[in-house]
Design an enzyme around this catalytic site. Structure first.
Site, PDB file in Angstrom:
ATOM      1  N   LYS A  45       4.813  44.144   3.017  1.00 42.69           N
ATOM      2  CA  LYS A  45       3.825  45.081   3.255  1.00 42.69           C
ATOM      3  C   LYS A  45       3.048  45.452   1.795  1.00 42.69           C
ATOM      4  O   LYS A  45       3.807  45.370   1.116  1.00 42.69           O
ATOM      5  CB  LYS A  45       4.198  46.296   4.226  1.00 42.69           C
ATOM      6  CG  LYS A  45       5.265  46.901   3.458  1.00 42.69           C
ATOM      7  CD  LYS A  45       5.971  48.070   4.427  1.00 42.69           C
ATOM      8  CE  LYS A  45       6.761  47.789   5.693  1.00 42.69           C
ATOM      9  NZ  LYS A  45       6.323  47.961   6.901  1.00 42.69           N
ATOM     10  N   ARG A  46       1.905  46.313   2.008  1.00 41.33           N
ATOM     11  CA  ARG A  46       1.501  46.711   0.755  1.00 41.33           C
ATOM     12  C   ARG A  46       2.327  47.523   0.183  1.00 41.33           C
ATOM     13  O   ARG A  46       3.112  48.324   0.690  1.00 41.33           O
ATOM     14  CB  ARG A  46       0.045  47.405   0.867  1.00 41.33           C
ATOM     15  CG  ARG A  46      -1.031  46.390   1.290  1.00 41.33           C
ATOM     16  CD  ARG A  46      -1.493  45.642   0.125  1.00 41.33           C
ATOM     17  NE  ARG A  46      -1.774  46.370  -1.075  1.00 41.33           N
ATOM     18  CZ  ARG A  46      -2.912  46.798  -1.372  1.00 41.33           C
ATOM     19  NH1 ARG A  46      -4.115  46.426  -0.923  1.00 41.33           N
ATOM     20  NH2 ARG A  46      -3.277  47.261  -2.511  1.00 41.33           N
ATOM     21  N   LYS A  48       5.799  53.836   1.819  1.00 40.84           N
ATOM     22  CA  LYS A  48       6.330  52.696   2.509  1.00 40.84           C
ATOM     23  C   LYS A  48       7.768  52.472   1.983  1.00 40.84           C
ATOM     24  O   LYS A  48       8.688  51.796   2.677  1.00 40.84           O
ATOM     25  CB  LYS A  48       5.495  51.414   2.470  1.00 40.84           C
ATOM     26  CG  LYS A  48       4.166  51.380   3.452  1.00 40.84           C
ATOM     27  CD  LYS A  48       3.491  50.116   3.145  1.00 40.84           C
ATOM     28  CE  LYS A  48       2.051  50.175   3.843  1.00 40.84           C
ATOM     29  NZ  LYS A  48       2.307  49.869   5.050  1.00 40.84           N
ATOM     30  N   THR A  74       2.056  47.311  11.820  1.00 39.99           N
ATOM     31  CA  THR A  74       2.080  46.145  12.756  1.00 39.99           C
ATOM     32  C   THR A  74       2.767  45.149  12.376  1.00 39.99           C
ATOM     33  O   THR A  74       3.370  44.156  13.189  1.00 39.99           O
ATOM     34  CB  THR A  74       0.563  45.413  12.929  1.00 39.99           C
ATOM     35  OG1 THR A  74       0.177  45.109  11.292  1.00 39.99           O
ATOM     36  CG2 THR A  74      -0.447  46.402  13.655  1.00 39.99           C
ATOM     37  N   HIS A 119      -7.118  55.757  10.622  1.00 42.71           N
ATOM     38  CA  HIS A 119      -6.000  54.948  10.254  1.00 42.71           C
ATOM     39  C   HIS A 119      -5.036  55.708   9.352  1.00 42.71           C
ATOM     40  O   HIS A 119      -3.718  55.242   9.073  1.00 42.71           O
ATOM     41  CB  HIS A 119      -6.401  53.735   9.536  1.00 42.71           C
ATOM     42  CG  HIS A 119      -6.815  52.602  10.396  1.00 42.71           C
ATOM     43  ND1 HIS A 119      -6.067  51.829  10.888  1.00 42.71           N
ATOM     44  CD2 HIS A 119      -8.151  52.363  10.694  1.00 42.71           C
ATOM     45  CE1 HIS A 119      -6.981  50.937  11.387  1.00 42.71           C
ATOM     46  NE2 HIS A 119      -8.024  51.299  11.582  1.00 42.71           N
ATOM     47  N   LYS A 138       5.124  42.307  14.684  1.00 38.57           N
ATOM     48  CA  LYS A 138       5.444  40.837  14.462  1.00 38.57           C
ATOM     49  C   LYS A 138       6.765  40.435  14.266  1.00 38.57           C
ATOM     50  O   LYS A 138       7.400  39.444  14.977  1.00 38.57           O
ATOM     51  CB  LYS A 138       4.680  40.439  13.248  1.00 38.57           C
ATOM     52  CG  LYS A 138       3.155  40.929  13.240  1.00 38.57           C
ATOM     53  CD  LYS A 138       2.546  40.691  11.817  1.00 38.57           C
ATOM     54  CE  LYS A 138       1.100  41.453  11.697  1.00 38.57           C
ATOM     55  NZ  LYS A 138       0.908  41.530  10.107  1.00 38.57           N
TER      56      LYS A 138
HETATM   57  C1  LIG Z   1       0.849  42.541   9.428  1.00 39.23           C
HETATM   58  C2  LIG Z   1       0.372  42.451   8.005  1.00 39.23           C
HETATM   59  C3  LIG Z   1       0.420  43.476   7.183  1.00 39.23           C
HETATM   60  C4  LIG Z   1       0.778  45.034   7.625  1.00 39.23           C
HETATM   61  O1  LIG Z   1       2.066  45.262   7.552  1.00 39.23           O
HETATM   62  P1  LIG Z   1       2.548  46.509   7.691  1.00 39.23           P
HETATM   63  O2  LIG Z   1       3.834  46.323   7.738  1.00 39.23           O
HETATM   64  O3  LIG Z   1       2.244  46.965   8.966  1.00 39.23           O
HETATM   65  O4  LIG Z   1       1.997  47.569   6.703  1.00 39.23           O
HETATM   66  C5  LIG Z   1       0.072  43.358   5.721  1.00 39.23           C
HETATM   67  N1  LIG Z   1      -0.279  42.146   5.250  1.00 39.23           N
HETATM   68  C6  LIG Z   1      -0.202  40.962   5.976  1.00 39.23           C
HETATM   69  C7  LIG Z   1      -0.402  39.933   5.272  1.00 39.23           C
HETATM   70  C8  LIG Z   1       0.043  41.343   7.383  1.00 39.23           C
HETATM   71  O5  LIG Z   1       0.167  40.062   7.954  1.00 39.23           O
END
Ligand SMILES: *Cc1c(COP(=O)(O)O)cnc(C)c1O
Length: 761
Positions: A495-496, A501, A602, A315, A606
């Site tokens: 995101k985290r 990032k 991901t 990952h 979304k």
């Molecule tokens: C999809 C998702 C992530 C991942 O987000 P990235 O932008 O791909 O890092 C993290 N936390 C939650 C709650 C998510 O639904």
């Protein structure tokens, strides 16, 4: 009598109309549980099974997703409406399970949904954390962590009779298995999350926050938290205790189930295939070998068996995330596994004497988890095309040279059932009208492209977006007392929190915009920048970035000149539930990681599926998103991954050079300006400023000017609202490639080779 009335009568002796929301939630839970119990697992009919091992499963709330997958959402919803109830309000009763933390855990959750939908016999295996990662609160513009108490007496996990003994150096722990049923969309069978736990775990040992508990009391602390703080030695040992607990239980479960189906263990490969999600479950390899040897199989044969059934998903290429453990720590926890690991390492040293970088144990007696997983697994996969290329050509090149055929790309995906059908019901219904309902199963939305030039479609999409903003507005008001401007452009980065990032780059853009407005350049449409994300408690700079954002938010809110035009919001405790409110409301999707560093992402998928336009670097799956939508429908900026990789290799990035540029210096220095220091914490702001000026390891400043220019272009483009929504149509229509059903089909065709069985329409 309707099924709902039946339950209301039986459980409360009331009419549905007279039940309160908690009672309705309880009866819906009962109803779903009963409907689920009617679905068998596939174990009776199928020998072979997938075991998807993951330290986390970030599944989100269960109720409405299960109603959708059972195919009864609309029926129930209509009946509730007829009784003056709202499913959305009823869902507030449900606590989101806290079994994961970010993208990796959410991926695992999308995967078990897709695996089940496709009729594959496959269970997830993990741990039942009592308090998950932590619940994030803000105090004085800083992150505070408190235990996330999600395991209330009404929840979706069910205790089973299954229990195993896990041997540690000084004691044996007896596990309890809990199951959480996973439903597939309109499927005839169910799968399960198999979550192991200990009966002796004791929440009362937590003294304060989430860090202060006795790390040595394994019997009482083992499954309290996901990823316990590893900045102390005891904390690191606790992580090893957890990992071993997960894999030893999982391995025993696999052997138990295989034997029940008639396996003689020599033929284990006919009964099981194991996918390990990142390196955390890698000890499954030596543990399964150990158990097979214990049952009389010779070491070499056991090794071959395990290698032929174990596949590894990588990952990340971030060095700090490639797990490694000192042998001495493993000796403290499970010395009996160390013999196996040494033997596995010896074999590799003999076979590949000239590739010491691939050995499992290095010169400092440290065990490299990924190395073990790659040598002793039959498949290695990256999670997006670019990521897999980087693995092959740089990060894991020595392994690729040895095993070119082991490497595969499996571009990540998301389940459209949760991220469109559940999260955005209005868009979902509109798509049904426009392209039919087959997309529920195959995510094929390309038919929607035909409506790109249809005025009414563009207007309707705009209205749907507006309603999603109103829904978010209500939540922000209820949860944080914040007034969202629903007429503003909503720009989202969720995101985290991590330097790679680059939330800090977005914050520097906010500073740019603030100064620009101060200089009299009023944006045509107001802008709301929304952040959400947790920072690891031991990750100081990530906490500093949260502090920067919260301080900026306050400074702008209290500035009457700027506040009407620019608002900055950082949502508290970003999780799946929040994501389901935020993502449908987004106009702009921020995917601005330093090229080469985000394996896939991901969140980007979304947001795309919900009609947001992406501003992003050519990183992770952004590359594939661009390939799908074309350059005109995405905003790409910044250095490319090969340029960044070269800079790292040559050690050639000097942030100070960028800092001193005319456009950049005032923005960076704003962090430690009087205004910011008035609201903020001096130590945090100075530390972050210093980090950017002297180090900036993730090269924020290298892309800053390009980012600002691109974002300005994007905001100008928003003013031609029809052109904007045309792009939005293209993004929605092309998002189908990113369905996790497609990802799972890829895994199954190339790695698992299990029978599939589509449900009935
Ligand atoms: C999809 C998702 C992530 C991942 O987000 P990235 O932008 O791909 O890092 C993290 N936390 C939650 C709650 C998510 O639904």
């Amino acid at each position: 009598m309707s099924i709902l009335e039946n339950y209301a009568k039986r459980m409360y002796n009331k009419k549905v109309y007279d039940c309160d929301n908690t009672e309705i939630y309880n009866l819906l839970m009962e109803l779903v549980t009963d409907e689920t119990a009617k679905l068998p697992t596939r174990d009776q009919d199928e020998k072979k099974k997938l075991y998807y091992f993951s330290a986390e499963f970030l599944i989100g709330k269960v109720l409405s997703n299960n109603l959708i997958n059972l195919g009864i959402y609309n029926q129930i919803n209509n009946e509730l409406i007829a009784n003056g109830k709202s499913l959305m309000d009823i869902e507030h009763t449900e606590k989101e399970p806290s079994l994961g933390n970010g993208g990796l855990g959410r991926l695992a959750a999308c995967f078990v949904d897709s695996i089940t939908k496709m009729g594959i016999n496959g269970d997830g295996v993990g741990l039942n954390y009592h308090f998950g990662l932590f619940k994030q609160e803000f105090d004085d513009n800083q992150q505070v962590t408190v235990p996330d108490e999600w395991l209330t007496d009404k929840n979706w996990i069910r205790r089973t009779q299954i229990s195993f003994e896990v041997p540690y150096r000084d004691f044996v722990l007896k596990s309890t298995l809990y199951d959480l049923n996973i439903l597939g969309y309109k499927q005839t069978h169910r799968n399960r999350l198999r979550l192991f736990d200990l009966d002796s775990v004791n929440p009362n040992i937590i003294e304060e926050g989430t860090i202060n508990f006795n790390k040595n009391n394994i019997k009482e602390n083992l499954t309290l938290f996901l990823y316990p703080d590893d900045s102390s030695h005891e904390g690191r040992l606790l992580r090893i205790y957890q990992q071993y607990f997960m894999v030893s239980n999982g391995a025993q479960l696999i052997l138990h189930e295989a034997k029940e189906k008639g396996s003689n263990l020599h033929d284990l490969a006919d009964y099981a295939v194991i996918q390990i999600n990142d390196t955390h479950p890698t000890f499954i390899i030596p543990e399964l070998i150990r158990l097979l040897v214990e049952k009389g199989i010779d070491f070499d044969e056991a090794t071959d068996i395990v290698s032929s059934i174990t596949a590894f998903t990588n990952h990340t290429i971030l060095a700090e995330a490639l797990e490694k453990w000192p042998i001495s720590d493993l000796e403290c926890v499970m010395p009996h596994l160390v013999d196996e690991i040494r033997r596995l390492d010896d074999n590799i040293r003999q076979k590949y004497p000239n590739n010491p970088e691939t050995w499992i144990i290095d010169d400092y007696s440290t065990v490299h988890m990924a190395n073990m997983a790659i040598h002793y697994g039959f498949s290695v996969n990256g999670v997006a095309e670019l990521h897999t290329e980087i693995l092959k050509t740089s990060a894991l090149k020595p392994f690729y040279d040895i095993y070119p055929d082991k490497f595969h790309n499996m571009t990540n995906g998301i389940t459209f059932r949760r991220w469109v059908m559940d999260a955005n019901k209005e868009l979902s219904e509109y798509l049904d009208l426009k392209v039919g309902t087959l997309w529920h199963r195959n995510a094929d939305l390309r038919g929607f492209l035909d409506f790109k030039d249809d005025e009414r479609t563009l207007t309707k999409l705009r209205a749907i977006k507006h309603n999603s903003k109103l829904r978010l507005k209500k939540r922000l008001k209820d949860r944080m007392g914040i007034d969202l401007d629903e007429h503003s452009i909503i720009d989202i980065q969720i995101k985290r929190m991590h330097e790679y990032k680059r939330q800090q780059m977005n914050a520097l853009w906010v500073i740019y915009k603030y100064c620009d407005i101060k200089n009299g350049n009023i944006p045509e449409t107001p802008i709301t920048v929304i952040f959400g994300g947790k920072a690891a408690p031991a990750y100081t700079i990530a906490q500093d970035i949260i502090h920067l954002i919260l301080t900026l938010s306050e400074l702008i809110r209290l500035d009457d000149e700027v506040a009407p035009h620019l608002q900055v919001i950082m949502v508290e405790n970003y999780n799946v539930t929040y994501a389901q409110y935020l993502i449908p409301a987004a106009d702009i999707s921020e995917q601005i990681s330093l090229a080469s560093k985000e394996a896939s992402g991901t969140g980007n998928m979304k947001l795309m599926a919900n009609g947001a336009l992406t501003i992003g670097t050519l990183d992770g799956a952004n590359v594939e998103i661009r390939n799908e939508v074309g350059d005109d429908n995405i905003y790409i900026f910044g250095k490319e991954s090969h340029e960044i990789i070269d800079l790292y290799n040559q050690n050639a990035y000097n942030s100070h050079e960028y800092y001193t540029r005319e456009q950049i210096k005032p923005l960076v220095d704003f962090i430690i300006s009087h205004g910011m220091l008035y609201f903020g914490n001096e130590e945090r702001l100075y530390r972050l400023h210093n980090e950017l000026v002297t180090k900036d390891y993730f090269m924020t400043l290298i892309d800053l000017e390009d980012y600002i220019e691109t974002k300005e272009q994007m905001l100008r483009d928003y003013e031609d609202i029809d052109a904007w929504y045309k792009k939005s149509v293209v993004n929605i229509a092309k998002s189908g490639f990113f369905s996790s059903d497609r990802t799972i089909a890829n895994y199954n065709d190339t790695i698992w080779h299990l029978p599939v069985s589509y449900g009935e329409e």
